[in-house]
Write an enzyme that holds these catalytic residues in place. Structure first.
Site: not given
Ligand code: AMO
Length: 430
Positions: A353, A224-225, A404, A216, A356, A218
């Site tokens: 979080e 946390r990302h 996370r 991603r 999700s 970001e």
């Molecule tokens: P979402 O985008 O909320 O949902 O991602 C799910 C979980 O992945 C972790 N996460 C990350 N951890 C670190 N860096 C990041 N950039 C990052 N982005 C996300 C978080 C987050 O809660 N497809 C849906 C899930 C689903 O509905 O099945 C999804 O990707 O802990």
């Protein structure tokens, strides 16, 4: 000095298994100390620390001379006799007959002692060396247990492990945050999630799981990302959001239980007091009210960072499921619940979080409507929408951030601590 690897492997013993007699060990020099007529060298290998003790006159002169002159982290081979010693780690020491330096370490650019104060960015520049630290290794030994525990749990649940593509043709989580790649003469992207594929599989194989890398782009550099992270993904047919929240709760509890069983030593080294989490369910509206009572600002249709933190404070060692989430802030694939709400949820653990998920839309017409509402073009999702035209059951699932979860379990201050070689905005090496 020559070192016979083949011979050593035949004779090698791990430090933890050595109780007495002659031994041959090899490892990294943790530190050395000279106290007049007695010198110590602490050696570490995969199983722990062992003390090499040399008393002047009782070992060869050249061994006594060299013992405190070997640079830290050099790789050495030691042959000697094991003796019990109350002060030594593990209650024993080796009196050396022979020492060979297999690989001499240069002057270290970072402090790798247990008391290291080197800052994270510098440590990450030399991550390969940072990983010589027992505390850092402890994090990844725990991560290894987590990965295995997730698989075990899912297999016990009747899940089928699947492998899904890492190059995708259109966004799976909304239009932003994509890394573009050139795919022959087409535009493609690194996978943001395996969302669309795991749904297709739940519609045929019923219960699937994956350990999946996501990328991603970001915009923000936060604690946390990550730009590259891993997710535990789960998807199940004939389920709504409550069924899969229960699976998620039990999954995290199982992972924590396994870490408590297998990683006592690592948790001690990190000073972490881990507890099997409790579970709490709240609607988004209830959380909004609670935050108002506590004077915490919330976004209209999302939890703020402060609200997540507050939930962690109010409900420690608890997975808080926030469900009945506003439809406006959930992705296009989440099933609506009336006009304004959805069947989507977030899971908050220790103030962050971790996951999700929700029930998905399995009705093509509704999916097209929701894509348009999100400003996306149904034609870009044709094969995904079509997959629900040939017998698609209601289904639900979740994605959980591996790093996370680890960060929250171990109370790490930065998510980069939970990745061996983090990829963030500024970091592509090592
Ligand atoms: P979402 O985008 O909320 O949902 O991602 C799910 C979980 O992945 C972790 N996460 C990350 N951890 C670190 N860096 C990041 N950039 C990052 N982005 C996300 C978080 C987050 O809660 N497809 C849906 C899930 C689903 O509905 O099945 C999804 O990707 O802990």
């Amino acid at each position: 000095m020559e070192f016979d690897l083949k011979k050593f492997n035949e004779k090698r013993k791990l430090i933890k298994n050595v109780k007495s007699g002659k031994v041959e060990v090899a490892g990294w020099v943790y530190n050395t100390r000279a106290l007049g007529k007695i010198k110590f060298l602490l050696l570490k290998d995969i199983s722990g620390l062992i003390q090499i003790t040399a008393v002047k006159g009782k070992v060869k002169d050249e061994i006594f001379e060299m013992l405190d002159k070997i640079s830290s982290e050099s790789v050495v081979y030691v042959k000697g006799s094991v003796k019990s010693s109350k002060q030594a780690p593990g209650g024993r020491e080796i009196v050396p007959d022979e020492i060979k330096i297999i690989s001499k370490a240069d002057a270290l650019p970072i402090d790798v002692s247990d008391f290291s104060k080197t800052e994270l960015p510098k440590r990450l520049d030399f991550r390969f060396l940072d990983l010589h630290r027992r505390k850092i290794q402890a994090i990844f030994k725990i991560k290894s247990t987590m990965m295995q525990a997730f698989r075990e749990f899912m297999v016990n649940e009747g899940g089928i492990e699947v492998q899904l593509p890492s190059i995708i043709s259109s966004s799976s989580e909304g239009g932003t945050e994509l890394f573009e790649v050139k795919y022959f003469n087409k535009k493609a992207f690194l996978s943001q999630s395996c969302q669309l594929y795991k749904q297709m599989l739940a519609c045929s194989m019923e219960k699937v799981f994956a350990i999946f890398s996501v990328w991603r782009a970001e915009k923000h550099n936060t604690t946390r990302h990550l730009n590259e992270s891993r997710q535990f993904d789960f998807e199940m047919a004939f389920a709504d959001e409550f069924v899969v929240m229960d699976v998620l709760a039990r999954c995290v509890q199982y992972i924590v239980k396994k870490v408590l069983e297998k990683n006592k030593q690592e948790l001690n080294l990190l000073g972490v007091k881990l507890k099997i989490p409790k579970v709490k369910y709240m609607t988004f509206e209830q959380v909004a009210k609670l935050m108002k009572q506590n004077g915490v600002k919330m976004d209209k249709d999302d939890l703020s960072i402060e609200a997540e933190k507050k939930l962690g404070e109010l409900f420690p060692d608890t997975i808080v499921f926030v469900h009945d989430w506003p439809l406006s802030s959930k992705p296009f694939y989440i099933m609506p619940k009336g006009e304004k709400l959805s069947r989507g949820f977030d899971a908050i653990y220790q103030g962050v979080e971790i996951s999700s998920g929700g029930q998905r839309i399995h009705i093509p017409e509704l999916l097209e409507k929701r894509l348009k509402a999100k400003g996306l073009k149904p034609k870009d999702f044709k094969s995904y929408i079509d997959s629900f035209r040939y017998g698609a059951p209601p289904h639900a699932g979740w994605g959980m951030g591996v790093e996370r979860l680890l960060m929250q379990m171990l109370n790490l201050p930065n998510i980069r601590e939970a990745v061996l070689f983090p990829r963030d905005r500024d970091r592509l090496v090592p």
